[in-house]
Scaffold this motif. Structure first.
Motif, PDB file in Angstrom:
ATOM      1  N   ALA A  68       0.816  -1.219   0.000  1.00 54.85           N
ATOM      2  CA  ALA A  68       0.000   0.000   0.000  1.00 54.85           C
ATOM      3  C   ALA A  68       0.845   1.262   0.000  1.00 54.85           C
ATOM      4  CB  ALA A  68      -0.939  -0.003   1.203  1.00 54.85           C
ATOM      5  N   GLN A 385     -12.036   6.984  -4.171  1.00 56.72           N
ATOM      6  CA  GLN A 385     -10.878   6.833  -3.286  1.00 56.72           C
ATOM      7  C   GLN A 385     -11.068   5.691  -2.293  1.00 56.72           C
ATOM      8  OE1 GLN A 385      -9.027  10.379  -1.681  1.00 56.72           O
ATOM      9  NE2 GLN A 385      -9.986  11.664  -3.233  1.00 56.72           N
ATOM     10  N   SER A 386     -11.695   4.624  -2.762  1.00 57.55           N
ATOM     11  CA  SER A 386     -11.809   3.410  -1.965  1.00 57.55           C
ATOM     12  C   SER A 386     -10.699   2.445  -2.342  1.00 57.55           C
ATOM     13  CB  SER A 386     -13.177   2.748  -2.181  1.00 57.55           C
ATOM     14  OG  SER A 386     -14.209   3.503  -1.598  1.00 57.55           O
ATOM     15  N   LEU A 387     -10.589   1.383  -1.560  1.00 61.79           N
ATOM     16  CA  LEU A 387      -9.575   0.359  -1.797  1.00 61.79           C
ATOM     17  C   LEU A 387     -10.251  -0.997  -1.870  1.00 61.79           C
ATOM     18  CD1 LEU A 387      -6.087  -0.035  -0.245  1.00 61.79           C
ATOM     19  CD2 LEU A 387      -7.683  -1.938  -0.078  1.00 61.79           C
ATOM     20  N   ALA A 410      -8.292   2.024  -5.621  1.00 61.64           N
ATOM     21  CA  ALA A 410      -7.044   1.266  -5.666  1.00 61.64           C
ATOM     22  C   ALA A 410      -7.387  -0.214  -5.542  1.00 61.64           C
ATOM     23  CB  ALA A 410      -6.122   1.692  -4.529  1.00 61.64           C
ATOM     24  N   HIS A 412      -5.820  -4.251  -5.153  1.00 63.08           N
ATOM     25  CA  HIS A 412      -4.661  -5.078  -4.814  1.00 63.08           C
ATOM     26  C   HIS A 412      -5.071  -6.547  -4.741  1.00 63.08           C
ATOM     27  CE1 HIS A 412      -1.929  -1.773  -3.883  1.00 63.08           C
ATOM     28  NE2 HIS A 412      -2.897  -1.206  -3.182  1.00 63.08           N
ATOM     29  N   TRP A 434      -3.872   2.583   4.503  1.00 57.98           N
ATOM     30  CA  TRP A 434      -4.745   3.271   3.548  1.00 57.98           C
ATOM     31  C   TRP A 434      -5.174   4.635   4.087  1.00 57.98           C
ATOM     32  CZ3 TRP A 434      -5.708   3.674  -1.226  1.00 57.98           C
ATOM     33  CH2 TRP A 434      -6.874   4.241  -1.716  1.00 57.98           C
ATOM     34  N   VAL A 440     -12.665   0.539   2.583  1.00 55.05           N
ATOM     35  CA  VAL A 440     -11.786  -0.598   2.313  1.00 55.05           C
ATOM     36  C   VAL A 440     -12.661  -1.833   2.178  1.00 55.05           C
ATOM     37  CG1 VAL A 440      -9.937  -2.068   3.188  1.00 55.05           C
ATOM     38  CG2 VAL A 440      -9.825   0.418   3.523  1.00 55.05           C
TER      39      VAL A 440
END
Length: 558
Positions: A68, A385-387, A410, A412, A434, A440
């Motif tokens: 991250a 702007q979340s993950l 983002a 991953h 984060w 998230v």
């Protein structure tokens, strides 16, 4: 001589070197032999330390933090099998080129190979999976040695965060007593001097040759896991060529006229694949999740194929003359963009976009597997702007096949070695770093959850939503030849008798179980407003889900 203080001073010097080169985070697990390292990490005024009881989870937690932040994270543990528990995370870090600095405590030489307790051979324990190994002998630390330890700390950061990034290992022998008679009264701040980073680029003659091939021709840009360079999208737009963006590339959800996301469906058609034969392929990032896309690429043996990898690794596809471009992807795109190459004919990108829209329209008009509905709804509801973290096996495949949404998130996943171990710990590590304004979100399967159950202790205080796709075992094997074997259920699918709600409650995690889309939508809305970890278990009827998925895929098989 105060041996304990001597040990502590040496460990502080080593950590000073790490901090001076930019390390800010250290993950440590409890133990005796690593006491000087642990004390040094806890006392150092410029380090943030995180205690993770389980070394296996600690390794993945640090991996997520480094993933991250993009910065090296240090790990500390005691001797013996504790070190070996880092191994899966070390392998993943090596494959994804994630910088980790492994600091393992060890017994001194007089306790080696003589049946001393908690002593194993830790010399080069991780073999070729680390970028560098350093053995530090137990000794008195003179001013000259302390200076060398500071420089070694800086060297470890340089080795872990180089062009070929990855884990490095320092094995530190420590003699008893391990606790000093006195602690330092004060600590001086270390001056942080960031390391210079190499940015390999092509020579002008090489760039000219590459540009001549790309100019005005029908090419395809592949962005696999870890690509994440917006310049690749700009290059696709400038060349009027499609960018086939894997969901873990970080580019799938960016608004761009060049991004193509439905290739896993429409490239199943041999007619479509034949009409979309490329004249060149430029590949950024790792191997795409989609098997359909991989088969399409295997059929492009007539076309020049370049894999852009700054570390100079090799990738091979059967029947193709692939070449590695050992350069920075970002800089290569900028170099090519500066040449203002002529684009491909307008009908090339137009054909890809038409099929992409056709596939999306069909999806909106038919019954989708529950997993697909869950993925599409969750992505649609996530704020900017979340993950998102995706587990492997079926989780990432449903994300690949059905996800599409233009927003800033983002993404991953652990696609380096594609294991299902450590997924929750990695997510917890990512979430701890984060800083985005959004949410998230994690999506994993029930076996991945079972593999990393201890990680609930790491994740329970994090503000995150975890979607647990419970298809009662290894559902990915339903699509493989093993499905026909009589021992299939017991040896491959391996359903686990676990009450996920009770398991979560044992760690203080809120959970709810749903079985249909309406219940999920309500549960997800509540989870979006909740604090701490929110677990939503989605119970899947695998037979029904698989039938729907296969029916959708079959519509493109011509």
């Amino acid at each position: 001589m105060d041996q304990g203080r001597c040990n502590l001073d040496g460990c502080l010097a080593l950590l000073d070197g790490l901090v001076g080169a930019g390390v800010e985070q250290v993950v440590l697990s409890p133990g005796s032999r690593n006491t000087p390292l642990t004390l040094a990490a806890v006392l150092h005024p410029q380090l943030q330390h995180h205690v993770v009881v389980d070394e296996r989870g600690g390794g993945y937690f640090a991996l997520g933090m480094a993933m991250a932040s993009g910065k090296p994270v240090a790990l500390i543990c005691t001797s013996g099998t504790a070190v070996a528990n880092w191994f899966p995370a070390v392998v993943e870090a090596k494959q994804q080129q994630i910088p980790l600095i492994l600091l393992s405590a060890d017994r001194p030489w007089e306790l080696q190979q003589c049946m001393a307790n908690q002593t194993i051979d830790q010399i080069k324990l991780f073999g070729s999976h680390v970028r560098a190994f350093h053995q530090l002998p137990a000794a008195g630390f003179s001013p000259a040695v302390l200076h060398r330890l500071r420089m070694l700390g800086r060297q470890l950061v340089r080795e872990s965060a180089a062009v070929v990034a990855g884990p490095v290992h320092a094995n530190i022998s420590l003699r008893e007593p391990l606790v000093p008679e006195s602690l330092p009264q004060s600590f001086s701040a270390v001056e942080v001097k960031p390391l210079a980073k190499a940015q390999p680029v092509l020579r002008q003659d090489e760039l000219q040759g590459l540009g001549a091939t790309l100019a005005g021709s029908k090419g395809v840009i592949i962005c696999g896991p870890g690509a994440a360079s917006a310049e690749a999208l700009r290059l696709g737009e400038a060349l009027a060529c499609p960018v086939l963006a894997d969901p873990l590339s970080g580019l799938r959800f960016v608004s761009s006229g060049a991004v193509i996301s439905r290739y896993d469906l429409f490239l199943r058609s041999k007619t479509n694949a034949a009409q979309l034969r490329a004249e060149w392929v430029l590949h950024f990032g790792g191997t795409p999740v989609s098997k359909t896309l991989q088969q399409y690429l295997d059929e492009q043996g007539h076309a020049p194929y370049w894999w852009v990898d700054a570390s100079g690794r090799s990738m091979d596809r059967p029947g193709m003359a692939m070449e590695t471009l050992p350069v920075s992807a970002q800089h290569l795109c900028r170099q090519l963009l500066s040449r203002e190459l002529p684009p491909a004919a307008p009908d090339w990108l137009k054909a890809w976009r038409a099929l992409n829209q056709q596939a999306e329209t069909r999806l909106q008009q038919q019954d989708l597997p529950l997993e697909a509905q869950v993925v599409r709804h969750a992505l649609g509801e996530l704020p900017e702007q979340s993950l998102l973290f995706s587990g492997n096996s079926m989780s990432v495949r449903f994300l690949d096949a059905y996800s599409a949404d233009n927003k800033d998130i983002a993404v991953h996943g652990n696609r380096g070695a594609s294991g299902i171990d450590g997924n929750l710990s990695t997510l917890a590590g990512i979430a701890s770093m984060w800083r985005g304004k959004g949410k998230v979100l994690g999506i994993i399967g029930d076996l991945a959850f079972f593999h990393d159950l201890n990680a609930l202790a790491l994740a329970r205080h994090q503000d995150m939503i975890l979607l647990l796709l419970n298809n009662q075992g290894g559902g990915i094997f339903d699509f493989l030849p093993q499905r026909a074997l009589p021992e299939y259920e017991a040896c491959w699918r391996t359903p686990v008798a676990l009450d996920h709600g009770q398991a979560s409650a044992a760690f203080g995690v809120n959970s709810v179980q749903v079985r249909d889309m309406n219940a999920f939508a309500q549960a997800f809305s509540r989870a979006m407003e909740g604090k701490g970890m929110q677990l939503i278990e989605i119970v899947i009827d695998s037979a029904h889900s698989n039938a729907l998925h296969q029916n959708i895929a079959a519509q493109w098989a011509n």
